[in-house]
Design a protein around this motif. Structure first.
Motif, PDB file in Angstrom:
ATOM      1  N   TRP A 122      -4.512  -3.641 -16.115  1.00 36.63           N
ATOM      2  CA  TRP A 122      -5.080  -2.345 -15.758  1.00 36.63           C
ATOM      3  C   TRP A 122      -5.808  -2.398 -14.413  1.00 36.63           C
ATOM      4  CZ3 TRP A 122     -10.358  -1.784 -15.161  1.00 36.63           C
ATOM      5  CH2 TRP A 122     -11.135  -2.817 -15.659  1.00 36.63           C
ATOM      6  N   VAL A 123      -6.277  -3.596 -14.020  1.00 36.62           N
ATOM      7  CA  VAL A 123      -6.930  -3.729 -12.703  1.00 36.62           C
ATOM      8  C   VAL A 123      -5.897  -3.474 -11.598  1.00 36.62           C
ATOM      9  CG1 VAL A 123      -8.104  -5.328 -11.127  1.00 36.62           C
ATOM     10  CG2 VAL A 123      -8.705  -5.301 -13.546  1.00 36.62           C
ATOM     11  N   TYR A 124      -4.679  -3.973 -11.840  1.00 34.73           N
ATOM     12  CA  TYR A 124      -3.582  -3.720 -10.892  1.00 34.73           C
ATOM     13  C   TYR A 124      -3.297  -2.217 -10.814  1.00 34.73           C
ATOM     14  CZ  TYR A 124       1.169  -3.719  -9.045  1.00 34.73           C
ATOM     15  OH  TYR A 124       2.298  -3.455  -8.296  1.00 34.73           O
ATOM     16  N   GLU A 125      -3.366  -1.578 -11.995  1.00 33.70           N
ATOM     17  CA  GLU A 125      -3.145  -0.120 -12.043  1.00 33.70           C
ATOM     18  C   GLU A 125      -4.189   0.617 -11.183  1.00 33.70           C
ATOM     19  OE1 GLU A 125      -2.409   1.291 -16.100  1.00 33.70           O
ATOM     20  OE2 GLU A 125      -3.683   3.008 -15.637  1.00 33.70           O
ATOM     21  N   VAL A 126      -5.444   0.226 -11.275  1.00 31.12           N
ATOM     22  CA  VAL A 126      -6.489   0.873 -10.465  1.00 31.12           C
ATOM     23  C   VAL A 126      -6.266   0.559  -8.980  1.00 31.12           C
ATOM     24  CG1 VAL A 126      -8.971   1.165 -10.068  1.00 31.12           C
ATOM     25  CG2 VAL A 126      -8.156   0.651 -12.370  1.00 31.12           C
ATOM     26  N   ALA A 127      -5.928  -0.696  -8.701  1.00 30.58           N
ATOM     27  CA  ALA A 127      -5.740  -1.117  -7.296  1.00 30.58           C
ATOM     28  C   ALA A 127      -4.610  -0.361  -6.621  1.00 30.58           C
ATOM     29  CB  ALA A 127      -5.467  -2.615  -7.232  1.00 30.58           C
ATOM     30  N   THR A 128      -3.647   0.107  -7.432  1.00 32.00           N
ATOM     31  CA  THR A 128      -2.484   0.800  -6.852  1.00 32.00           C
ATOM     32  C   THR A 128      -2.567   2.313  -7.076  1.00 32.00           C
ATOM     33  OG1 THR A 128      -1.252   0.266  -8.870  1.00 32.00           O
ATOM     34  CG2 THR A 128      -0.921  -1.184  -6.993  1.00 32.00           C
ATOM     35  N   ASN A 129      -3.744   2.795  -7.440  1.00 29.46           N
ATOM     36  CA  ASN A 129      -3.978   4.241  -7.566  1.00 29.46           C
ATOM     37  C   ASN A 129      -3.502   4.929  -6.283  1.00 29.46           C
ATOM     38  OD1 ASN A 129      -5.916   6.513  -6.682  1.00 29.46           O
ATOM     39  ND2 ASN A 129      -6.171   6.463  -8.897  1.00 29.46           N
ATOM     40  N   LYS A 130      -2.729   6.006  -6.444  1.00 26.51           N
ATOM     41  CA  LYS A 130      -2.077   6.621  -5.276  1.00 26.51           C
ATOM     42  C   LYS A 130      -3.088   7.173  -4.263  1.00 26.51           C
ATOM     43  CE  LYS A 130       1.543   9.793  -3.855  1.00 26.51           C
ATOM     44  NZ  LYS A 130       0.785  10.205  -2.701  1.00 26.51           N
ATOM     45  N   ILE A 131      -4.124   7.823  -4.778  1.00 22.82           N
ATOM     46  CA  ILE A 131      -5.113   8.414  -3.852  1.00 22.82           C
ATOM     47  C   ILE A 131      -5.755   7.304  -3.008  1.00 22.82           C
ATOM     48  CG2 ILE A 131      -7.278   9.736  -3.734  1.00 22.82           C
ATOM     49  CD1 ILE A 131      -6.475  10.931  -6.513  1.00 22.82           C
ATOM     50  N   LEU A 132      -6.049   6.198  -3.689  1.00 21.06           N
ATOM     51  CA  LEU A 132      -6.693   5.071  -3.012  1.00 21.06           C
ATOM     52  C   LEU A 132      -5.749   4.453  -1.960  1.00 21.06           C
ATOM     53  CD1 LEU A 132      -8.962   3.014  -2.694  1.00 21.06           C
ATOM     54  CD2 LEU A 132      -8.215   1.909  -4.792  1.00 21.06           C
ATOM     55  N   LEU A 133      -4.522   4.153  -2.394  1.00 20.68           N
ATOM     56  CA  LEU A 133      -3.591   3.500  -1.462  1.00 20.68           C
ATOM     57  C   LEU A 133      -3.210   4.408  -0.295  1.00 20.68           C
ATOM     58  CD1 LEU A 133      -1.010   1.264  -3.372  1.00 20.68           C
ATOM     59  CD2 LEU A 133      -3.053   0.605  -2.105  1.00 20.68           C
ATOM     60  N   ASP A 134      -3.139   5.733  -0.550  1.00 21.76           N
ATOM     61  CA  ASP A 134      -2.828   6.653   0.563  1.00 21.76           C
ATOM     62  C   ASP A 134      -3.895   6.558   1.644  1.00 21.76           C
ATOM     63  OD1 ASP A 134      -0.514   7.473  -0.634  1.00 21.76           O
ATOM     64  OD2 ASP A 134      -1.266   9.438  -1.281  1.00 21.76           O
ATOM     65  N   PHE A 135      -5.149   6.481   1.210  1.00 28.95           N
ATOM     66  CA  PHE A 135      -6.231   6.402   2.207  1.00 28.95           C
ATOM     67  C   PHE A 135      -6.232   5.028   2.897  1.00 28.95           C
ATOM     68  CE2 PHE A 135     -11.035   6.740   3.179  1.00 28.95           C
ATOM     69  CZ  PHE A 135     -10.785   7.306   4.413  1.00 28.95           C
ATOM     70  N   VAL A 136      -6.003   3.982   2.102  1.00 25.00           N
ATOM     71  CA  VAL A 136      -5.930   2.637   2.692  1.00 25.00           C
ATOM     72  C   VAL A 136      -4.794   2.603   3.733  1.00 25.00           C
ATOM     73  CG1 VAL A 136      -5.426   0.199   2.199  1.00 25.00           C
ATOM     74  CG2 VAL A 136      -6.968   1.473   0.703  1.00 25.00           C
ATOM     75  N   GLU A 137      -3.681   3.242   3.410  1.00 23.42           N
ATOM     76  CA  GLU A 137      -2.550   3.297   4.356  1.00 23.42           C
ATOM     77  C   GLU A 137      -2.954   4.001   5.655  1.00 23.42           C
ATOM     78  OE1 GLU A 137       1.239   4.578   2.757  1.00 23.42           O
ATOM     79  OE2 GLU A 137       1.995   5.069   4.753  1.00 23.42           O
ATOM     80  N   ASP A 138      -3.702   5.094   5.508  1.00 21.06           N
ATOM     81  CA  ASP A 138      -4.218   5.807   6.687  1.00 21.06           C
ATOM     82  C   ASP A 138      -5.055   4.895   7.568  1.00 21.06           C
ATOM     83  OD1 ASP A 138      -3.345   8.341   6.587  1.00 21.06           O
ATOM     84  OD2 ASP A 138      -5.310   9.254   6.189  1.00 21.06           O
ATOM     85  N   LEU A 139      -5.774   3.982   6.930  1.00 20.22           N
ATOM     86  CA  LEU A 139      -6.730   3.144   7.659  1.00 20.22           C
ATOM     87  C   LEU A 139      -6.096   1.880   8.252  1.00 20.22           C
ATOM     88  CD1 LEU A 139      -9.795   3.411   5.232  1.00 20.22           C
ATOM     89  CD2 LEU A 139      -9.381   4.701   7.324  1.00 20.22           C
ATOM     90  N   ILE A 140      -5.192   1.230   7.483  1.00 20.35           N
ATOM     91  CA  ILE A 140      -4.678  -0.061   8.007  1.00 20.35           C
ATOM     92  C   ILE A 140      -3.150  -0.096   8.146  1.00 20.35           C
ATOM     93  CG2 ILE A 140      -6.689  -1.419   7.250  1.00 20.35           C
ATOM     94  CD1 ILE A 140      -4.958  -2.548   4.946  1.00 20.35           C
ATOM     95  N   GLY A 141      -2.491   0.996   7.803  1.00 18.75           N
ATOM     96  CA  GLY A 141      -1.038   1.039   8.000  1.00 18.75           C
ATOM     97  C   GLY A 141      -0.262   0.898   6.702  1.00 18.75           C
ATOM     98  N   GLN A 142       1.067   1.031   6.832  1.00 25.67           N
ATOM     99  CA  GLN A 142       1.902   1.199   5.632  1.00 25.67           C
ATOM    100  C   GLN A 142       2.209  -0.089   4.869  1.00 25.67           C
ATOM    101  OE1 GLN A 142       5.451   2.998   7.094  1.00 25.67           O
ATOM    102  NE2 GLN A 142       5.992   1.273   8.409  1.00 25.67           N
ATOM    103  N   ASN A 143       1.986  -1.228   5.486  1.00 34.76           N
ATOM    104  CA  ASN A 143       2.221  -2.487   4.765  1.00 34.76           C
ATOM    105  C   ASN A 143       0.876  -3.041   4.294  1.00 34.76           C
ATOM    106  OD1 ASN A 143       5.014  -2.352   5.300  1.00 34.76           O
ATOM    107  ND2 ASN A 143       4.613  -3.084   7.382  1.00 34.76           N
TER     108      ASN A 143
END
Ligand SMILES: O=C(O)CCC(=O)C(=O)O
Length: 260
Positions: free
Chosen positions: A52-73
Motif C-alpha cells: 500500500w506504500v507503493y500505492e500511495v507513492a504512485t498516487n496520480k495527483i502526487l506523481l503529476d506534480f512531481v513530474e511537473d517539478l523534475i520531469g517525466q522520468n
C-alpha cells in the motif's frame, strides 16, 4: 501556479491526495503491521514490505506534480515513516535533506511528506524557510540529541526562525519540498500520533556518489541509466518476505548517510 509557488518558496503545501477515510485505511494498514513487528518509524524503502506504500507513492495527483517539478522520468528513491508518538520530545532540527545523501545534483530530487494523521502546530508539523533553497548549502553540525529524528542529528544554527512558515496538513494531504529548503519540526504535544510518510523522488540520471549499491524504483517514464539496483515491490500489504529487505535496505541507507 503550483510549480511557480514551489520554485519561489522551495516548497508547496498543502496538496490534497486522498480523503480522510482513505487516510484512516492506510493508517490501519500501518498500525496492523506495527502490532505484529513493532514500530516502523524511520525504516527505509518501506514499499519493499508494504504494497500500500507503493500505492500511495504512485498516487496520480502526487506523481503529476512531481513530474511537473523534475520531469517525466521518475524514480522512487525512498519511503520512510516519520512518527512522533503523543506527548514526546521527538523533533527534527533545522536541516537541508541533500546534505548527506551523496547525490551529484541539487535540482533532480523532490521530497513529499504525506500526512496519515493530523499534522499541525500542536502535533509538530513541518516548518520551512521560504527561499532558503536558493542560498546553497548551509553549514550543518552533527549533534547527539537522542530526541532528534535525524541520523546524524544534523543541525543548522542561526536559522532566521522568524521567517519560518508552518505547513499544517490534514490526513490525506501532502507538502512537497526542495532538497535545499531549510525545514524542521517541533515535538508532538497532542494526544494522537503524528504520522508522516515521506517520499523521495529523483530523476534516473541523478548519480549517487556515496554508494554503488543503492536502489530505487522507476514509478513513471523510463530509466535509461540503470544507476540504481531495482527495489522489489512488496506483493501484499504486509509482505513477510519483504521484512528482511526492509532491514537490509535501512542499514544500507543509514550507512550511506553516515559516511562523509
Ligand atoms: O517529519 C518531520 O517532522 C520532518 C520531516 C523531514 O525532515 C523531511 O521530510 O525531510
Amino acid at each position: 501556479m503550483m510549480k511557480d509557488e514551489y520554485n519561489q518558496n522551495g516548497f508547496y503545501s498543502p496538496l490534497v491526495l486522498f480523503n480522510i477515510e482513505q487516510a484512516k485505511i492506510y493508517r490501519n494498514y500501518l498500525e496492523e503491521v506495527e502490532n505484529k513487528i513493532g514500530p516502523l518509524h524511520y525504516f527505509a524503502k518501506t514499499y519493499t514490505m508494504m504494497r500500500w506504500v507503493y500505492e500511495v507513492a504512485t498516487n496520480k495527483i502526487l506523481l503529476d506534480f512531481v513530474e511537473d517539478l523534475i520531469g517525466q522520468n521518475i524514480l522512487l528513491y525512498n519511503a520512510t515513516f516519520i512518527i512522533k508518538e503523543p506527548m514526546t520530545k521527538t523533533h527534527v532540527s533545522w536541516h537541508q535533506d541533500l546534505t548527506y545523501w551523496g547525490f551529484d545534483d541539487n535540482e533532480k530530487q523532490v521530497s513529499a511528506w504525506v500526512a496519515l494523521s493530523n499534522a499541525d502546530e500542536i502535533s509538530g508539523c513541518m516548518q520551512m524557510i521560504p527561499g532558503s533553497h536558493k542560498k546553497g548549502f548551509f553549514d550543518h553540525k552533527s549533534t547527539s540529541d537522542k530526541n532528534n529524528v535525524l541520523s546524524r542529528g544534523q543541525t543548522v544554527n542561526n536559522v532566521e526562525i522568524d521567517k519560518a512558515v508552518l505547513c499544517p496538513l490534514k490526513p490525506g494531504e501532502t507538502s512537497l519540498h526542495h532538497g535545499l529548503t531549510l525545514h524542521a519540526s517541533k515535538p508532538n504535544n497532542s494526544k494522537d500520533r503524528r504520522i508522516g510518510l515521506n517520499f523521495q523522488y529523483i530523476t534516473p540520471d541523478l548519480k549517487q556518489l556515496k554508494s554503488k549499491d543503492d536502489s530505487a524504483l522507476c514509478v513513471r517514464g523510463k530509466d535509461n541509466y540503470n544507476f540504481y539496483k531495482k527495489d522489489v515491490i512488496a506483493k501484499e500489504n504486509f509482505d513477510m518476505k519483504g521484512h528482511q529487505r526492509l532491514i537490509e535496505r535501512t542499514e544500507h541507507y543509514k550507512k550511506t548517510i553516515r559516511e562523509n
